[in-house]
Design a protein around this motif. Structure first.
Motif, short mmCIF file in Angstrom:
data_model
loop_
_atom_site.label_atom_id
_atom_site.label_comp_id
_atom_site.label_asym_id
_atom_site.label_seq_id
_atom_site.Cartn_x
_atom_site.Cartn_y
_atom_site.Cartn_z
N ASP A 26 -61.46 -25.86 -17.13
CA ASP A 26 -62.19 -25.41 -17.86
C ASP A 26 -63.46 -26.42 -18.05
N ALA A 27 -63.43 -27.66 -17.76
CA ALA A 27 -64.28 -28.48 -18.04
C ALA A 27 -65.62 -28.40 -17.47
N GLU A 28 -65.55 -29.05 -16.23
CA GLU A 28 -66.91 -29.09 -15.38
C GLU A 28 -66.68 -27.91 -14.19
N PRO A 29 -67.72 -27.49 -13.69
CA PRO A 29 -67.84 -26.62 -12.61
C PRO A 29 -67.24 -27.31 -11.54
N SER A 30 -66.71 -26.46 -10.39
CA SER A 30 -65.66 -27.17 -9.29
C SER A 30 -66.44 -27.64 -8.42
N GLY A 31 -67.97 -27.48 -8.43
CA GLY A 31 -68.79 -28.14 -7.34
C GLY A 31 -68.53 -27.60 -5.90
N THR A 32 -68.54 -28.30 -4.89
CA THR A 32 -68.57 -27.63 -3.48
C THR A 32 -66.95 -27.35 -3.36
N LEU A 33 -66.51 -26.45 -2.31
CA LEU A 33 -65.06 -26.35 -1.98
C LEU A 33 -64.45 -27.58 -1.68
N GLU A 34 -65.10 -28.64 -0.88
CA GLU A 34 -64.53 -29.69 -0.44
C GLU A 34 -64.14 -30.56 -1.82
N GLN A 35 -65.11 -30.66 -2.84
CA GLN A 35 -64.81 -31.38 -4.00
C GLN A 35 -64.01 -30.79 -4.83
N ALA A 36 -63.84 -29.37 -4.72
CA ALA A 36 -62.55 -28.99 -5.46
C ALA A 36 -61.34 -29.27 -5.10
N LEU A 37 -61.20 -29.18 -3.55
CA LEU A 37 -59.66 -29.28 -3.08
C LEU A 37 -59.81 -30.95 -3.11
N ARG A 38 -60.59 -31.82 -3.28
CA ARG A 38 -60.27 -33.25 -3.08
C ARG A 38 -59.91 -33.29 -4.78
N ALA A 39 -60.37 -32.64 -5.58
CA ALA A 39 -59.99 -33.00 -6.90
C ALA A 39 -58.30 -32.60 -7.08
N GLN A 40 -57.94 -31.42 -6.39
CA GLN A 40 -56.65 -31.10 -6.57
C GLN A 40 -55.83 -32.19 -5.93
N VAL A 41 -56.21 -32.46 -4.56
CA VAL A 41 -55.39 -33.51 -3.99
C VAL A 41 -55.22 -34.75 -4.59
N ARG A 42 -56.34 -35.19 -5.37
CA ARG A 42 -56.15 -36.29 -6.31
C ARG A 42 -55.06 -36.30 -7.51
N ALA A 43 -55.21 -34.96 -8.05
CA ALA A 43 -54.12 -34.76 -9.26
C ALA A 43 -52.82 -35.03 -8.44
N VAL A 44 -52.65 -34.38 -7.26
CA VAL A 44 -51.20 -34.62 -6.88
C VAL A 44 -50.55 -35.99 -6.58
N ILE A 51 -50.61 -21.74 -8.23
CA ILE A 51 -51.03 -20.85 -7.27
C ILE A 51 -52.32 -19.66 -7.59
N ALA A 52 -52.05 -19.18 -8.85
CA ALA A 52 -53.15 -18.34 -9.51
C ALA A 52 -54.41 -18.90 -9.42
N TYR A 53 -54.31 -20.11 -9.97
CA TYR A 53 -55.56 -20.81 -10.00
C TYR A 53 -56.06 -21.21 -8.78
N ALA A 54 -55.32 -21.61 -7.66
CA ALA A 54 -56.01 -21.95 -6.41
C ALA A 54 -56.44 -20.47 -5.77
N GLN A 55 -55.60 -19.28 -5.91
CA GLN A 55 -56.27 -18.16 -5.32
C GLN A 55 -57.96 -17.92 -6.14
N GLN A 56 -57.70 -17.96 -7.29
CA GLN A 56 -59.26 -17.70 -7.98
C GLN A 56 -60.02 -18.68 -7.44
N LEU A 57 -59.82 -19.68 -7.22
CA LEU A 57 -60.71 -20.85 -6.62
C LEU A 57 -61.05 -20.45 -5.51
N LEU A 58 -60.33 -20.27 -4.58
CA LEU A 58 -60.65 -19.62 -3.28
C LEU A 58 -61.62 -18.42 -3.28
N ALA A 59 -61.37 -17.61 -4.11
CA ALA A 59 -62.10 -16.62 -4.07
C ALA A 59 -63.65 -16.69 -4.42
N GLU A 60 -63.88 -17.87 -4.89
CA GLU A 60 -65.18 -18.33 -5.40
C GLU A 60 -66.22 -18.60 -4.20
#
Lengths: 213, 213
Positions: free
Chosen positions: A89-107, A143-152
DNA sequence: CAAAGAACTGAGTTATTGCTCAGAATAGGG
DNA sequence: CCCTATTCTGAGCAATAACTCAGTTCTTTG
């Protein structure tokens, strides 16, 4: 093996401050003991000893051993979901790569927290319906979040975003935990880059004709 | 917890046919019992009962419970390695996609064998040094083979084939087992295709400049 | 400050389970 | 058919660990 589900609820609600402290001490000790000895060998007596609390006190707050692990897991997952929602909810996701990287970092950060305890909780989950349900719910949200992200992202060219989301989430989770673990853990930065590269190339690859190759 | 490693060797070599049959019955029963009850709750008495053999007989062939699981795992891994070598040495690998697909199929077949028993063996491995070593050795061979395979294809454009091989092997193994498992197993054919697509696009994607995206 | 109740104690109970061992049953060679 | 070696039996031992409860100590409150 508790048949009655109420048996997993704490036995009594603390009314005094010291009681709350005792509860917390037990929980912290349990996290250490489980991480060090595993679930089976992490006996309640050991936990009580480490918490410097009598075994009787332990059973005033936790009706059985499973309840302790369940509360640890609940707290872990809850914290994870909260952090997750904040990021989303905080910041916009940025590019797809940035969004993926954020997820990977979280893990990756998640793994660094306490790999041993984490492993034990997930190993024990199949035998504890409560744990199993909690984890399943968490995964569904993920998964729901990831799916929603991919759709963007229009550059995502997979056929089915649900399947892709499941694949992406599972891959990140499992492979990172595996390759960060002993023996022979991979360099973290390297792992992050490769994982992002793999997910990115999968998601943005042009659709393939049947029987191509 | 055996301190002496010889404690994991079978106690006596069968000289008569019936003894060999007894051994086999115990092993088969153990596979079922472990798969159904898990390792901890899969007691030796239950195994003996299921094998229709007295508990004493069980302990004539297996010095302790761990030794039973170890032999199950050994047989499983040995069969896996043999099949693996046969595939490798028999026919040429074909295209990269075909080679990847063959690997993915192997993992899928492996899962179908007996997912529960497999899960239990891998869960218990961290607590059993012998098991751990066996699995590690198997994985090393797997990775070495994958690395060698990647080197054969010029369209593979990863920086480091070792890292890529580890990533590919882990991903295939873990994600397939996860997504084939309950609850909500994915359609197998679909899973196979997506997994091949992901690995293929990762391996053949053009190298990325630093900080690209 | 005294009564009530909340919190704590830890020796002991209960149940489980890995494993032993003394003796019975069976197989095979002479 | 007997004798020896092999195999099998299962009651029971020993260890372990989850969990109880009767009694003590500490907190709060009127």
């Amino acid at each position: 093996m508790p048949a009655d589900p109420t048996e997993l609820q704490p036995r009594k609600q603390p009314r005094q401050v010291r009681a709350e402290l005792t509860r917390q001490r037990i929980l912290t000790a349990a996290a250490h003991v489980f991480a060090e000895y595993g679930y089976a060998a992490g006996t309640t007596n050991r936990i009580a000893e480490r918490a410097r609390v009598s075994i009787g006190s332990l059973y005033q707050y936790y009706p059985n051993k499973d309840a302790i692990l369940l509360e640890l897991m609940t707290r872990h997952l809850t914290a994870g979901i909260v952090a997750h929602r904040q990021r989303r909810d905080a910041e916009p996701s940025g590019t797809l790569e940035q969004a993926l990287r954020a997820q990977v970092r979280a893990v990756i950060d998640n793994h660094r927290d306490d790999p041993n305890l984490l492993r034990i909780m997930f190993e024990h989950a199949p035998r504890s319906p409560e744990l199993f349900r909690k984890i399943a719910q968490f995964e569904r949200e993920h998964i729901a979040y990831a799916q929603q992200l991919l759709a963007e992202y229009p550059e995502v060219r997979v056929q089915d975003t649900y399947v892709a989301a499941r694949l992406v989430v599972s891959t990140a989770e499992l492979v990172i935990h595996k390759l960060m673990a002993e023996p022979d853990p991979l360099d973290v930065e390297r792992l992050e880059n490769e994982m992002v590269a793999m997910l990115l190339s999968y998601l943005t690859a042009p659709p393939r004709a049947e029987g191509e190759g």
